[in-house]
Design a protein around this motif. Structure first.
Motif, PDB file in Angstrom:
ATOM      1  N   LEU A  67       1.209  -1.123  -0.083  1.00  0.00           N
ATOM      2  CA  LEU A  67      -0.326  -0.014  -0.191  1.00  0.00           C
ATOM      3  C   LEU A  67       1.176   0.857  -0.388  1.00  0.00           C
ATOM      4  O   LEU A  67       1.898   1.507   0.831  1.00  0.00           O
ATOM      5  CB  LEU A  67      -0.274   0.197   1.193  1.00  0.00           C
ATOM      6  N   SER A  68       0.965   2.180  -1.003  1.00  0.00           N
ATOM      7  CA  SER A  68       1.792   2.723  -1.224  1.00  0.00           C
ATOM      8  C   SER A  68       1.453   4.478  -0.678  1.00  0.00           C
ATOM      9  O   SER A  68       0.500   4.413  -0.261  1.00  0.00           O
ATOM     10  CB  SER A  68       2.027   3.762  -3.306  1.00  0.00           C
ATOM     11  N   ARG A  69       2.664   4.780   0.552  1.00  0.00           N
ATOM     12  CA  ARG A  69       2.606   5.974   0.757  1.00  0.00           C
ATOM     13  C   ARG A  69       3.606   6.739   0.496  1.00  0.00           C
ATOM     14  O   ARG A  69       4.433   7.834   0.851  1.00  0.00           O
ATOM     15  CB  ARG A  69       2.758   5.908   2.777  1.00  0.00           C
ATOM     16  N   THR A  70       3.620   7.350  -1.465  1.00  0.00           N
ATOM     17  CA  THR A  70       4.826   8.419  -1.070  1.00  0.00           C
ATOM     18  C   THR A  70       3.496   8.685  -2.961  1.00  0.00           C
ATOM     19  O   THR A  70       3.000   7.695  -3.587  1.00  0.00           O
ATOM     20  CB  THR A  70       5.943   7.347  -1.829  1.00  0.00           C
ATOM     21  N   ASP A  71       3.729   9.866  -3.124  1.00  0.00           N
ATOM     22  CA  ASP A  71       3.921  10.267  -4.063  1.00  0.00           C
ATOM     23  C   ASP A  71       4.568  10.148  -5.736  1.00  0.00           C
ATOM     24  O   ASP A  71       4.948  10.333  -6.888  1.00  0.00           O
ATOM     25  CB  ASP A  71       3.725  12.358  -4.415  1.00  0.00           C
ATOM     26  N   PHE A  72       5.659   9.255  -5.460  1.00  0.00           N
ATOM     27  CA  PHE A  72       6.817   8.925  -6.299  1.00  0.00           C
ATOM     28  C   PHE A  72       6.726   7.814  -6.289  1.00  0.00           C
ATOM     29  O   PHE A  72       7.733   6.871  -6.398  1.00  0.00           O
ATOM     30  CB  PHE A  72       8.064   9.282  -6.737  1.00  0.00           C
ATOM     31  N   PRO A  73       5.558   6.277  -6.486  1.00  0.00           N
ATOM     32  CA  PRO A  73       6.186   5.285  -6.344  1.00  0.00           C
ATOM     33  C   PRO A  73       6.828   4.308  -7.913  1.00  0.00           C
ATOM     34  O   PRO A  73       7.855   3.756  -7.272  1.00  0.00           O
ATOM     35  CB  PRO A  73       4.409   4.433  -6.532  1.00  0.00           C
ATOM     36  N   GLU A  74       6.942   4.912  -8.829  1.00  0.00           N
ATOM     37  CA  GLU A  74       7.835   4.595 -10.142  1.00  0.00           C
ATOM     38  C   GLU A  74       9.235   4.899  -9.603  1.00  0.00           C
ATOM     39  O   GLU A  74      10.267   4.051 -10.146  1.00  0.00           O
ATOM     40  CB  GLU A  74       7.731   5.317 -11.331  1.00  0.00           C
ATOM     41  N   GLU A  75       9.621   5.399  -8.601  1.00  0.00           N
ATOM     42  CA  GLU A  75      11.029   6.227  -8.187  1.00  0.00           C
ATOM     43  C   GLU A  75      11.193   5.431  -6.832  1.00  0.00           C
ATOM     44  O   GLU A  75      12.064   4.999  -7.235  1.00  0.00           O
ATOM     45  CB  GLU A  75      11.119   7.823  -8.038  1.00  0.00           C
ATOM     46  N   ARG A  76      10.142   5.679  -5.835  1.00  0.00           N
ATOM     47  CA  ARG A  76      10.107   4.671  -4.818  1.00  0.00           C
ATOM     48  C   ARG A  76      10.693   3.110  -5.389  1.00  0.00           C
ATOM     49  O   ARG A  76      11.323   2.269  -4.178  1.00  0.00           O
ATOM     50  CB  ARG A  76       9.405   4.958  -3.897  1.00  0.00           C
ATOM     51  N   TYR A 119       7.252  19.920  -1.269  1.00  0.00           N
ATOM     52  CA  TYR A 119       8.170  20.128   0.216  1.00  0.00           C
ATOM     53  C   TYR A 119       7.990  18.728   0.686  1.00  0.00           C
ATOM     54  O   TYR A 119       6.593  17.962  -0.121  1.00  0.00           O
ATOM     55  CB  TYR A 119       7.713  21.014   1.071  1.00  0.00           C
ATOM     56  N   TYR A 120       8.872  17.977   1.427  1.00  0.00           N
ATOM     57  CA  TYR A 120       7.877  16.446   1.753  1.00  0.00           C
ATOM     58  C   TYR A 120       7.146  16.546   3.007  1.00  0.00           C
ATOM     59  O   TYR A 120       7.404  17.732   3.847  1.00  0.00           O
ATOM     60  CB  TYR A 120       9.689  16.203   1.728  1.00  0.00           C
ATOM     61  N   HIS A 121       6.794  16.068   3.055  1.00  0.00           N
ATOM     62  CA  HIS A 121       5.858  16.216   4.389  1.00  0.00           C
ATOM     63  C   HIS A 121       6.618  16.594   5.629  1.00  0.00           C
ATOM     64  O   HIS A 121       6.292  17.486   6.381  1.00  0.00           O
ATOM     65  CB  HIS A 121       5.048  14.881   5.105  1.00  0.00           C
ATOM     66  N   HIS A 122       7.746  15.315   6.473  1.00  0.00           N
ATOM     67  CA  HIS A 122       8.680  15.701   7.186  1.00  0.00           C
ATOM     68  C   HIS A 122       9.313  17.451   7.658  1.00  0.00           C
ATOM     69  O   HIS A 122       9.645  17.430   8.049  1.00  0.00           O
ATOM     70  CB  HIS A 122       9.477  14.805   7.105  1.00  0.00           C
ATOM     71  N   GLU A 123       9.549  18.077   6.553  1.00  0.00           N
ATOM     72  CA  GLU A 123      10.125  19.398   6.361  1.00  0.00           C
ATOM     73  C   GLU A 123       9.027  20.422   7.269  1.00  0.00           C
ATOM     74  O   GLU A 123       8.843  21.167   7.602  1.00  0.00           O
ATOM     75  CB  GLU A 123       9.698  19.993   4.574  1.00  0.00           C
ATOM     76  N   ILE A 124       7.210  19.936   6.356  1.00  0.00           N
ATOM     77  CA  ILE A 124       6.123  20.927   6.493  1.00  0.00           C
ATOM     78  C   ILE A 124       6.246  21.198   8.153  1.00  0.00           C
ATOM     79  O   ILE A 124       5.252  21.651   9.019  1.00  0.00           O
ATOM     80  CB  ILE A 124       4.915  20.696   5.710  1.00  0.00           C
ATOM     81  N   LEU A 125       5.643  19.502   8.374  1.00  0.00           N
ATOM     82  CA  LEU A 125       5.209  19.373   9.999  1.00  0.00           C
ATOM     83  C   LEU A 125       5.834  19.462  11.154  1.00  0.00           C
ATOM     84  O   LEU A 125       7.333  19.375  11.351  1.00  0.00           O
ATOM     85  CB  LEU A 125       4.892  17.549   9.790  1.00  0.00           C
ATOM     86  N   GLY A 126       4.914  20.101  11.965  1.00  0.00           N
ATOM     87  CA  GLY A 126       6.283  20.743  12.856  1.00  0.00           C
ATOM     88  C   GLY A 126       6.268  22.243  12.892  1.00  0.00           C
ATOM     89  O   GLY A 126       6.806  23.284  13.446  1.00  0.00           O
ATOM     90  N   CYS A 127       5.739  22.619  11.545  1.00  0.00           N
ATOM     91  CA  CYS A 127       5.957  24.305  11.555  1.00  0.00           C
ATOM     92  C   CYS A 127       5.441  25.118  11.855  1.00  0.00           C
ATOM     93  O   CYS A 127       4.007  24.773  12.686  1.00  0.00           O
ATOM     94  CB  CYS A 127       6.107  24.249   9.562  1.00  0.00           C
ATOM     95  N   ALA A 128       5.719  26.659  12.368  1.00  0.00           N
ATOM     96  CA  ALA A 128       5.255  27.251  13.710  1.00  0.00           C
ATOM     97  C   ALA A 128       4.108  28.075  12.081  1.00  0.00           C
ATOM     98  O   ALA A 128       5.071  28.149  11.098  1.00  0.00           O
ATOM     99  CB  ALA A 128       5.817  28.156  14.471  1.00  0.00           C
ATOM    100  N   VAL A 129       2.986  28.587  11.899  1.00  0.00           N
ATOM    101  CA  VAL A 129       2.093  29.296  11.628  1.00  0.00           C
ATOM    102  C   VAL A 129       1.639  30.891  11.988  1.00  0.00           C
ATOM    103  O   VAL A 129       1.231  30.127  13.258  1.00  0.00           O
ATOM    104  CB  VAL A 129       0.766  28.713  11.002  1.00  0.00           C
ATOM    105  N   TYR A 130       2.280  31.424  11.172  1.00  0.00           N
ATOM    106  CA  TYR A 130       2.240  32.327  11.504  1.00  0.00           C
ATOM    107  C   TYR A 130       0.837  33.669  10.449  1.00  0.00           C
ATOM    108  O   TYR A 130       1.212  33.687   9.518  1.00  0.00           O
ATOM    109  CB  TYR A 130       3.158  33.450  11.404  1.00  0.00           C
ATOM    110  N   GLU A 156       4.836  32.637   2.658  1.00  0.00           N
ATOM    111  CA  GLU A 156       5.701  32.225   2.920  1.00  0.00           C
ATOM    112  C   GLU A 156       6.234  31.044   3.571  1.00  0.00           C
ATOM    113  O   GLU A 156       5.340  30.633   4.466  1.00  0.00           O
ATOM    114  CB  GLU A 156       6.002  33.549   3.668  1.00  0.00           C
ATOM    115  N   ILE A 157       7.304  30.253   3.177  1.00  0.00           N
ATOM    116  CA  ILE A 157       7.493  28.209   3.798  1.00  0.00           C
ATOM    117  C   ILE A 157       9.109  29.108   4.212  1.00  0.00           C
ATOM    118  O   ILE A 157       9.782  29.073   3.145  1.00  0.00           O
ATOM    119  CB  ILE A 157       7.659  27.787   2.924  1.00  0.00           C
ATOM    120  N   ASP A 158       9.375  28.559   5.252  1.00  0.00           N
ATOM    121  CA  ASP A 158      10.887  28.712   5.399  1.00  0.00           C
ATOM    122  C   ASP A 158      11.136  27.708   6.259  1.00  0.00           C
ATOM    123  O   ASP A 158      11.266  27.356   7.424  1.00  0.00           O
ATOM    124  CB  ASP A 158      11.411  29.942   6.318  1.00  0.00           C
ATOM    125  N   ILE A 159      12.187  26.878   5.410  1.00  0.00           N
ATOM    126  CA  ILE A 159      12.241  25.614   6.077  1.00  0.00           C
ATOM    127  C   ILE A 159      13.421  24.894   6.942  1.00  0.00           C
ATOM    128  O   ILE A 159      12.935  24.264   7.810  1.00  0.00           O
ATOM    129  CB  ILE A 159      12.434  23.991   5.154  1.00  0.00           C
TER     130      ILE A 159
END
Length: 171
Positions: free
Chosen positions: A22-31, A99-110, A153-156
């Motif tokens: 059960l794929s959990r990636t946006d890039f199954p052909e690559e992964r 962005y990868y999900h792990h880069e966005i998760l945990g970001c503070a939103v202003y 704006e997104i600042d990883i």
């Protein structure tokens, strides 16, 4: 080393060592491309079993893969309910403003006015665009669509996101 989930082995398929993923990636052909190395994490293991993709094809809503050195059903039967993960150093660069999900998760939103709304705690995939669940220190959660009109704006590196609050967005 950090690992990122790309799929879950939900069952075997046939007798020739194929597993249903059960794929959990946006890039199954690559992964799941032939030759790709992944970490296989069984439910009770602390360390991954390193596997190399020998074959890949899609079938219904699943990715069907085989691994080098695991040629029959008896070899892969213990892998049911295991997760396939990619090592952080094997992640590929994304195009600008992706962005990868792990880069966005945990970001503070202003807001653009500087008011902190909370932390991105979950990403919901809706088909049209992602929706970010923002959890404040107190109060109810906010749901922010990841669209250009809202996300300014997104600042990883700083783990910071600035949004334009449109009418009705936070109510």
């Amino acid at each position: 080393m950090q690992w990122f989930n790309v799929g879950k082995i939900v069952n075997t398929h046939g007798i020739r060592g194929e597993v249903r993923v059960l794929s959990r990636t946006d890039f199954p052909e690559e992964r799941f491309a032939v030759g790709t190395k992944l970490g296989l994490f069984t439910p009770d293991a602390k360390k991954p079993i390193m596997v190399k993709i020998a074959s890949h094809r899609q079938h219904k809503n699943f990715e069907l893969v085989t691994f080098e050195g695991y040629p029959n059903i008896n070899d892969v039967e213990p892998f049911k309910e295991s997760y396939l993960k990619i090592a952080e150093h094997d992640l590929t660069d994304l195009e600008d403003h992706a962005y990868y999900h792990h880069e966005i998760l945990g970001c503070a939103v202003y807001t653009t006015e500087g008011q902190e709304l909370g932390i991105i705690s979950e990403i919901l995939e809706t088909g049209a665009n992602d929706v970010w669940e923002v959890t404040p220190k107190t109060g109810k959660k906010h749901y922010i669509p990841y669209i250009e009109d809202i996300v300014k704006e997104i600042d990883i590196d700083e783990k910071k996101v600035v949004i334009e609050v449109m009418e009705g967005l936070l109510s």
